[in-house]
Each structure stands twice: as structure tokens, then as C-alpha cells.
Design an enzyme around this catalytic site. Structure first.
Site, PDB file in Angstrom:
ATOM      1  N   ASP A 206      -3.364   5.514  16.203  1.00 36.77           N
ATOM      2  CA  ASP A 206      -3.399   4.129  15.729  1.00 36.77           C
ATOM      3  C   ASP A 206      -3.907   3.157  16.798  1.00 36.77           C
ATOM      4  O   ASP A 206      -4.335   2.049  16.485  1.00 36.77           O
ATOM      5  CB  ASP A 206      -1.970   3.681  15.379  1.00 36.77           C
ATOM      6  CG  ASP A 206      -1.728   3.570  13.895  1.00 36.77           C
ATOM      7  OD1 ASP A 206      -2.697   3.341  13.151  1.00 36.77           O
ATOM      8  OD2 ASP A 206      -0.558   3.691  13.490  1.00 36.77           O
TER       9      ASP A 206
ATOM     10  N   GLN B  30       3.676   4.443  10.041  1.00 35.39           N
ATOM     11  CA  GLN B  30       3.098   3.435   9.141  1.00 35.39           C
ATOM     12  C   GLN B  30       3.864   2.107   9.266  1.00 35.39           C
ATOM     13  O   GLN B  30       5.093   2.087   9.189  1.00 35.39           O
ATOM     14  CB  GLN B  30       3.137   3.950   7.697  1.00 35.39           C
ATOM     15  CG  GLN B  30       2.482   3.030   6.684  1.00 35.39           C
ATOM     16  CD  GLN B  30       0.970   2.889   6.862  1.00 35.39           C
ATOM     17  OE1 GLN B  30       0.285   3.797   7.311  1.00 35.39           O
ATOM     18  NE2 GLN B  30       0.441   1.731   6.502  1.00 35.39           N
TER      19      GLN B  30
ATOM     20  N   LYS C 282      -4.562   8.484   3.211  1.00 33.76           N
ATOM     21  CA  LYS C 282      -4.943   9.039   4.518  1.00 33.76           C
ATOM     22  C   LYS C 282      -4.793  10.566   4.495  1.00 33.76           C
ATOM     23  O   LYS C 282      -5.645  11.296   5.015  1.00 33.76           O
ATOM     24  CB  LYS C 282      -4.074   8.431   5.625  1.00 33.76           C
ATOM     25  CG  LYS C 282      -4.396   6.959   5.908  1.00 33.76           C
ATOM     26  CD  LYS C 282      -3.327   6.294   6.781  1.00 33.76           C
ATOM     27  CE  LYS C 282      -3.604   4.792   6.943  1.00 33.76           C
ATOM     28  NZ  LYS C 282      -2.523   4.089   7.670  1.00 33.76           N
TER      29      LYS C 282
HETATM   30  N1  GUN Z   1      -0.241  -0.912   8.326  1.00 31.84           N
HETATM   31  C1  GUN Z   1      -1.369  -1.577   7.988  1.00 31.84           C
HETATM   32  N2  GUN Z   1      -2.421  -1.083   8.676  1.00 31.84           N
HETATM   33  C2  GUN Z   1      -1.939  -0.093   9.447  1.00 31.84           C
HETATM   34  C3  GUN Z   1      -2.547   0.797  10.374  1.00 31.84           C
HETATM   35  O1  GUN Z   1      -3.747   0.767  10.660  1.00 31.84           O
HETATM   36  N3  GUN Z   1      -1.715   1.686  10.956  1.00 31.84           N
HETATM   37  C4  GUN Z   1      -0.389   1.725  10.699  1.00 31.84           C
HETATM   38  N4  GUN Z   1       0.349   2.620  11.333  1.00 31.84           N
HETATM   39  N5  GUN Z   1       0.201   0.922   9.855  1.00 31.84           N
HETATM   40  C5  GUN Z   1      -0.574   0.009   9.236  1.00 31.84           C
END
Ligand code: GUN
Length: 290
Positions: free
Chosen positions: A116, A93, A49
Site C-alpha cells: 500500500d 483495508q 482486488k
Molecule cells: N481504502 C481506500 N483506498 C485504499 C487503499 O488504496 N488501500 C487501503 N488499504 N485501503 C484503502
């Protein structure tokens, strides 16, 4: 059979975003990541990311916290980012260690920085079909792929397998909206669903978000259906240097020949998730500049 690849769609979105970012040289969007502990998948996801952010002119920050951190200390980290005017987006995350409350953590993020879309305010906005909502990146990416491949959704039966906060629930809400590339009849199936295959065989669009490699087999898919595979599963592969490979929730080889269209894994929805995170970050930044 049409292959719906993530790369060209994600790239088109990233190009559009880079252009929007370039329009205001006085300010740059900034997304802050919080990673708790050293879970290898989380390390990988956050890094990818950050790399994508950098490519399109988005700044990023990373706070790595020990996996022993208390809930209060994690809240304090989030509060500091909420209060920082240079930070436009915040992403904690998942998954978090068991002693931390994920729901409370997601709700602590300011709704205006919740790129998110896991905060209760943004989920409420999504239910209300409020365009200011930040929508969870993976389901938003699924809709974007469908949109850019001009797949008809109005009146179609969308079956979602999986009811998670991250994918299943928001995907269902998106497809039932009164909107273009929505207006679908939505069924949500999950681990307790009876006669699952009978239901999935009725799907015009089948969204597999179960988290189990190869779960969806040929007999579960109607010929001519569109299949969107959200799964990213590690499976043992002695052939590969890493000892594993990434597999989707769908048995691609047997399902693909009978589909109208299908997304591959890797190379499908996963790339879209990152692109939509960037899109949410630019949206948060633009809103803060108004
Ligand atoms: N873990 C798996 N997918 C995601 C996501 O889209 N955002 C976050 N913060 N954690 C994740």
C-alpha cells in the site's frame, strides 16, 4: 478532448505483470488482505482486488477480523503475516473502525511487504526518491496513466485538491520528483484553502481527490487543462437497481468539453489502483526472490 480510460492502461500493466509472474514457475507472489468488519465498500474493494490477483497468477489470502478487535490482536495478525515467508504483500483495508489507530497499523506492516505504501519507511523512501519505495497505489496509478498517454509534466503546474495520506500527499511528492513524467510545479489545495478556484484555474494538470461528488465545476478549470478525477463517491440514484451510482469529484459533463484530456468515473483511475497494487505485489515478490 481526449478521454483517458483506465481499462486499456490497467490491462496493459496486468499483461506485463502476468508475464513477469510466469517467469518463475517455482514460486508465486502472494498478497494477504486484512479486512476489519463488514463495511460494504471495503468488502467490494477487497473482493475486486482478489479477483484481479487471481487472473494474473497472484495468490491471495483474506483475513476477516471482527470490528471489535483490539489493537494488540490486530498487530498480532500483522506480525504473523510479516513473519510468513510465503506472503509477499500485506494490505490492511482502510478505513478502520474508530477505536483502531490507522497510522500505527500501517506502520506495523513490514516495509518490504507494504504494498500500500502507507508505512512511514516507504513514505520516507518516496520523499528521498528511492526507487525501492512502494508508492501508494492510487497516486502511482495516476502517474502511470499520464505516462502511458505521454502527457507532458515537466515544468507544468500540477494542482492537487486533497491532502490525504492515501492520495493527495503522495501524488504531490510524485509530481515534484526529479524524474520523467514528474518535474512539475506542485500546489496542494485542501478544505481550508482560500480562493480555491483561482488556484485550480492555474492548473495545467488538475488532480481532484477531495471525496465530494461533483465538487469541481467548469469555472474551476482552465480551458486546455488535463483533469484527473480520483473521486469514487456513492450518490443516491433511484433509477438504478442498487439505489446509488458512483460519481467522481468532477462535474464531468460540463468540465470535459473544455479539457485537453480527462479521466471518467467509473472507468478511470479506480481500475489503475488495483493494477498498481498488483504491480507492488510483484515488485515485493521479485525483491524476495533475489
Ligand atoms: N481504502 C481506500 N483506498 C485504499 C487503499 O488504496 N488501500 C487501503 N488499504 N485501503 C484503502
Amino acid at each position: 478532448m481526449e478521454l483517458i480510460e483506465g481499462k486499456p492502461v490497467a490491462q496493459a500493466i496486468l499483461n506485463e505483470l502476468a508475464e513477469r509472474v510466469g517467469k518463475n514457475p517455482a514460486s508465486r507472489p502472494c498478497v494477504a488482505f486484512i479486512r476489519v468488519g463488514e463495511d460494504p465498500a471495503s468488502v467490494y474493494y477487497v473482493r475486486s482486488k482478489q479477483k484481479t490477483a487471481e487472473k494474473i497468477g497472484i495468490e491471495s489470502r483474506l483475513n476477516v477480523l471482527p470490528d471489535t478487535i483490539s489493537q494488540q490482536a490486530l498487530f498480532a495478525e500483522i506480525d504473523a503475516l510479516n513473519a510468513d515467508p510465503k506472503v509477499h504483500g500485506i494490505l490492511v483495508q482502510a478505513p478502520l473502525p474508530d477505536h483502531l489507530d490507522e497510522r500505527a497499523t500501517f506502520n506495523r506492516v513490514s516495509p518490504d511487504k507494504d504494498v500500500d505504501g502507507f508505512n512511514q519507511v516507504n513514505l520516507g523512501r518516496l520523499v528521498q526518491e528511492d526507487p525501492s519505495a512502494f508508492v501508494a497505489c492510487t497516486p502511482a496509478g495516476v502517474v502511470e496513466m499520464i505516462k502511458r498517454h505521454r502527457i507532458e509534466t515537466a515544468g507544468k503546474h500540477v494542482v492537487v485538491i486533497g491532502r490525504s495520506l492515501i492520495v493527495g500527499k503522495p501524488a504531490a511528492l510524485l509530481f515534484m520528483r526529479k524524474a520523467e513524467f514528474a518535474n512539475s510545479t506542485v500546489t496542494v489545495c485542501h478544505s481550508r484553502t482560500q480562493n480555491l478556484a483561482e488556484i485550480t484555474r492555474q492548473a495545467d494538470i488538475l488532480i481532484a481527490a477531495i471525496g465530494r461528488a461533483g465538487y469541481v465545476t467548469k469555472d474551476m478549470v482552465k480551458p486546455g487543462a488535463v483533469v484527473i478525477d480520483v473521486g469514487i463517491n456513492r450518490v443516491d440514484d433511484p433509477q438504478s437497481a442498487k439505489g446509488y451510482k458512483i460519481a467522481g469529484d468532477v462535474q464531468f459533463d460540463e468540465v470535459a468539453p473544455q479539457c485537453k484530456a480527462i479521466t471518467p468515473v467509473p472507468g478511470g483511475v479506480g481500475l489503475m489502483t488495483v493494477a498498481m497494487l498488483m504491480s507492488n505485489t510483484v515488485k515485493a515478490w521479485e525483491a524476495s526472490n533475489r
